[in-house]
Each structure stands twice: as structure tokens, then as C-alpha cells.
Design an enzyme around this catalytic site. Structure first.
Site, PDB file in Angstrom:
ATOM      1  N   ASP A  33       0.873  -1.174   0.000  1.00 32.47           N
ATOM      2  CA  ASP A  33       0.000   0.000   0.000  1.00 32.47           C
ATOM      3  C   ASP A  33       0.914   1.230   0.000  1.00 32.47           C
ATOM      4  O   ASP A  33       2.144   1.112  -0.187  1.00 32.47           O
ATOM      5  CB  ASP A  33      -0.983  -0.041   1.182  1.00 32.47           C
ATOM      6  N   HIS A  34       0.317   2.407   0.226  1.00 26.64           N
ATOM      7  CA  HIS A  34       1.115   3.639   0.219  1.00 26.64           C
ATOM      8  C   HIS A  34       2.189   3.631   1.313  1.00 26.64           C
ATOM      9  O   HIS A  34       3.290   4.148   1.120  1.00 26.64           O
ATOM     10  CB  HIS A  34       0.193   4.856   0.388  1.00 26.64           C
TER      11      HIS A  34
ATOM     12  N   GLY B 244       3.352  -3.755   8.230  1.00 31.23           N
ATOM     13  CA  GLY B 244       3.388  -5.140   7.748  1.00 31.23           C
ATOM     14  C   GLY B 244       2.283  -5.987   8.377  1.00 31.23           C
ATOM     15  O   GLY B 244       2.029  -7.107   7.938  1.00 31.23           O
ATOM     16  N   ILE B 245       1.620  -5.437   9.384  1.00 32.77           N
ATOM     17  CA  ILE B 245       0.642  -6.242  10.132  1.00 32.77           C
ATOM     18  C   ILE B 245      -0.639  -6.462   9.327  1.00 32.77           C
ATOM     19  O   ILE B 245      -1.067  -7.601   9.104  1.00 32.77           O
ATOM     20  CB  ILE B 245       0.313  -5.595  11.498  1.00 32.77           C
ATOM     21  N   GLY B 246      -1.256  -5.386   8.886  1.00 35.63           N
ATOM     22  CA  GLY B 246      -2.503  -5.524   8.133  1.00 35.63           C
ATOM     23  C   GLY B 246      -2.296  -6.350   6.880  1.00 35.63           C
ATOM     24  O   GLY B 246      -3.108  -7.238   6.554  1.00 35.63           O
TER      25      GLY B 246
ATOM     26  N   HIS C 111      11.534 -23.521   8.983  1.00 34.26           N
ATOM     27  CA  HIS C 111      10.558 -24.263   9.785  1.00 34.26           C
ATOM     28  C   HIS C 111       9.111 -24.128   9.308  1.00 34.26           C
ATOM     29  O   HIS C 111       8.341 -25.076   9.443  1.00 34.26           O
ATOM     30  CB  HIS C 111      10.631 -23.808  11.249  1.00 34.26           C
TER      31      HIS C 111
ATOM     32  N   ARG D 285      10.045 -32.982  10.496  1.00 30.58           N
ATOM     33  CA  ARG D 285       9.007 -32.739  11.513  1.00 30.58           C
ATOM     34  C   ARG D 285       8.263 -31.429  11.266  1.00 30.58           C
ATOM     35  O   ARG D 285       7.113 -31.271  11.681  1.00 30.58           O
ATOM     36  CB  ARG D 285       9.613 -32.754  12.914  1.00 30.58           C
TER      37      ARG D 285
END
Ligand code: RB5
Length: 146
Positions: free
Chosen positions: A7-8, A67-69, A97, A131
Site C-alpha cells: 500500500d502507500h 506489515g501487520i494488516g 521451519h 518434523r
């Protein structure tokens, strides 16, 4: 191919990452945004995520202010494992992982040099399997429940 979008709030860092990809001769597709005008991050996350799950792109990178949204939105697309990384160790481990297929970055959080190092590690670190595959399969089971 690498799918990339922002985004911006992530626009300036996206440009720096694209410059890096070009320097390395890596193929990429830019899903926008294409200016610093305010816009809504979910659309860009979804476009990059769809490119990854369709197989058009091998990996995706998305950037918003934190970076969350952008990462929350990307992780709504089935098959996406998007990791928000603010350090090199996390970038390495999420590939080894979690077999993360998307990287989210905060354009207003990270310095460009640090962000490019995170991108480099994300793009070059293989998945360990073993694993860790079992644990990813368990994540997919949660996803399948809806
Ligand atoms: C936009 O102002 C900002 O909210 C967005 O870039 C992102 O940080 C959201 O998580």
C-alpha cells in the site's frame, strides 16, 4: 517469479526491493500500488497471495506501514503462510521451519538496508521439511475447518 505488492505505507520500500530484485536478475511481478496516494492494503495482499497459490509466483512479498494488516489479509487466502519479519533470524527460521511462501514487511518500521537483508534471507533459505512438514500439515487442517 516473485510477486510483490504494497500500500502507500510500503510504497518506498517496495521500490527499493524491486531495485534489489532487478540487480539480482530475479523475475518479479508488481501488483501495485503505484504511488504514495492513500489506498487499502487488503487488495494488494490478496493479489500477491493469489499469484502465489495459483503457482504463477514462487513467493510473495507485501509491504504496508507496519506489515501487520498486509500479513493478516494475506493469511486469509487458503494455502498462504505469510510471515511478518522484522529481523533476519525470523526470516531464516520462517523459511526453514514454516516454509513461509510470503513475507510481510513494515515500510515504516524497517530501514532499507535491514529490510533488503531480510528479503535476501527469505528468498535464499530452503525449507527443512521433516518434523516441520507435519506441523504445517496441522496448520492446513485448521485452515480446512474454516
Ligand atoms: C496505512 O496508514 C496503514 O494502516 C497500513 O499501511 C498498515 O500499517 C496496516 O496494517
Amino acid at each position: 517469479m516473485i510477486a510483490i505488492g504494497s500500500d502507500h505505507g510500503g510504497f518506498a520500500l517496495k521500490r527499493a526491493i524491486i531495485e534489489y530484485l532487478e540487480e539480482k536478475g530475479l523475475e518479479y511481478k508488481d501488483f501495485g500500488t503505484f504511488s504514495e496516494e492513500s489506498c487499502d492494503y487488503p487488495a494488494y495482499s490478496e493479489a500477491v497471495a493469489r499469484s502465489v497459490v495459483s503457482g504463477e509466483s514462487e513467493k510473495g512479498i507485501i509491504i504496508c506501514g507496519t506489515g501487520i494488516g498486509a500479513s493478516i489479509a494475506a493469511n486469509k487466502v487458503k494455502g498462504i503462510r505469510c510471515a511478518l519479519c522484522g529481523d533476519c533470524y525470523s526470516a531464516e527460521m520462517t523459511r526453514r521451519h514454516n516454509n513461509a511462501n510470503m513475507l510481510a514487511l513494515g515500510g515504516r518500521v524497517l530501514g532499507v538496508g535491514h529490510a533488503l537483508k531480510i528479503v535476501e534471507i527469505f528468498l535464499n533459505t530452503p525449507f527443512e521439511g521433516g518434523r516441520h512438514q507435519r506441523r504445517i500439515d496441522l496448520i492446513s487442517e485448521i485452515e480446512a475447518k474454516g
